[in-house]
Design a protein around this motif. Structure first.
Motif, PDB file in Angstrom:
ATOM      1  N   ARG A  29      46.536  38.910  50.093  1.00  0.00           N
ATOM      2  CA  ARG A  29      46.845  39.254  48.471  1.00  0.00           C
ATOM      3  C   ARG A  29      47.759  38.502  48.066  1.00  0.00           C
ATOM      4  O   ARG A  29      47.783  38.286  46.641  1.00  0.00           O
ATOM      5  N   TYR A 274      38.911  40.919  48.297  1.00  0.00           N
ATOM      6  CA  TYR A 274      39.369  39.537  48.489  1.00  0.00           C
ATOM      7  C   TYR A 274      39.470  38.797  46.942  1.00  0.00           C
ATOM      8  O   TYR A 274      39.330  37.685  46.980  1.00  0.00           O
ATOM      9  N   SER A 275      39.147  39.732  46.119  1.00  0.00           N
ATOM     10  CA  SER A 275      38.924  39.128  44.397  1.00  0.00           C
ATOM     11  C   SER A 275      37.819  37.931  44.720  1.00  0.00           C
ATOM     12  O   SER A 275      37.614  37.223  44.083  1.00  0.00           O
TER      13      SER A 275
END
Ligand SMILES: C[S@@+](CC[C@H](N)C(=O)[O-])C[C@H]1O[C@@H](n2cnc3c(N)ncnc32)[C@H](O)[C@@H]1O
Length: 328
Positions: A29, A274-275
């Motif tokens: 992150r 995980y975007s």
């Protein structure tokens, strides 16, 4: 007895493993996502690291590489991967989850070993068959894959790894720090969702007149449909005997159609951590491969091998597939 010793060791080591995962997820992150280094690339890679330390599928290059990556680097590899490897070594128990080639039918827990075996075999077959072997090996969306670094010494194969710049740069740095020879690999920075990605590969010395094996593992689900179609059409322009190994999710899973409504939501949610996002799936049909065969009609490529994760007896029909496709 082995299992019992393993369980005792695993329980003792659990706090360390959990601490390792805390560090790992914090890094994903706070370090990887802000730099656009792929987080999802760590998922299959983690499975391969476990298979290495458990002793079922050797990947020395992958293991060395991990020490220098922003996600698994140093203490995280030590706490997450090495601890479990140690428990297996001392107890002599090879944790079934990381068996290789793994059980058939497989399931989502053993999917990585099934998938790794499927692609390992197709790479070996394409590169080392006696007639018309592929002399060019392209890993599309390479992430932290290390097949280019585990080739037999002296193998005369041109290797390309294609991915987005931040992930490739993190990998190149780690390869250098780990002292893994990578002079035989050309790194190509590009985005498959842009029409020009093949030009980037051609500009890097890719020779479209050589028989080529393309490994496209764990990538199609992140692309737009047009990018998948365009890539297959490009592969169709390569010489006969060229092939692509690719996996994909069913369209029903991606779209959340019955009976996958809940599973689809959970899968999208886990990837959004995980975007990143899942975008593409292929219709399955009665034979599971019907949708893929339909898709291949456009490019004229031929489906050579097709496997599914999970059992046909499961409550939910299989939704994750492995395929080997050839230009004939
Ligand atoms: C789940 S990882 C799989 C990595 C590797 N193939 C493996 O199986 O270990 C997906 C990879 O595809 C790359 N990728 C996703 N979308 C991409 C795009 N549009 N262009 C280039 N690479 C992409 C990511 O950066 C990541 O490295």
């Amino acid at each position: 007895m082995r299992v019992l010793i393993f369980i005792i060791l695993a329980v003792l080591l659990l706090p360390l493993i959990l601490l390792g995962y805390l560090i790992f997820f914090w890094r994903i992150r706070r370090v990887c996502i802000p730099q656009n280094i792929s987080g999802t690339a760590n998922e299959p890679y983690g499975g391969r690291l476990y298979m290495h330390v458990v002793g079922t599928r050797p990947d020395e290059a992958g293991y060395k590489l991990a020490w220098y990556l922003p996600s698994y680097g140093g203490i995280a590899r030590l706490l997450i991967i090495d601890t479990l490897g140690l428990a297996c070594k001392i107890s002599g128990y090879k944790l079934w989850v990381f068996s290789y080639p793994g059980p058939r039918p497989s399931n989502m827990v053993t999917a990585i070993s099934h998938r790794s075996y499927f692609f390992d075999e197709s790479v070996k077959e394409a590169l080392f068959r006696s007639s018309n072997p592929a002399t060019q090996f392209v890993v599309l969306g390479s992430g932290f894959d290390t097949r280019c670094y585990n080739l037999p010494e002296g193998a005369d194969i041109k290797c390309f790894e294609v991915d987005m710049a931040p992930t490739l740069n993190a990998k190149k740095r780690a390869l250098e720090l780990a002292g893994i020879a990578h002079e035989h690999v050309t790194f190509v920075e590009t985005d498959f969702n842009q029409e020009t990605w093949m030009e980037a590969l051609l500009d890097s010395g890719f020779n479209p007149s050589l028989t080529t094996y393309i490994l496209w593992e764990g990538v199609t689900m992140y692309l737009v449909e047009e990018a998948v179609r365009d890539t297959l059409n490009l592969i169709a322009t390569l010489p006969a005997g060229s092939a692509v190994g690719m996996d994909f999710f069913s369209r029903d899973l991606i779209e959340g159609n019955p009976p996958y409504e809940k599973l689809s939501k959970a899968t999208h949610r886990s990837i959004s951590f995980y975007s990143e996002s899942l975008r593409f799936g292929i219709a399955t049909g009665k034979n599971l491969s019907d949708g893929l065969e339909e898709l291949l009609k456009e490019s004229g490529l031929t489906l050579i091998r097709f496997e599914h994760i999970g059992s046909l007896e499961d409550k939910k029909p299989p939704y994750y597939f492995l395929s080997l496709i050839e230009k004939q």
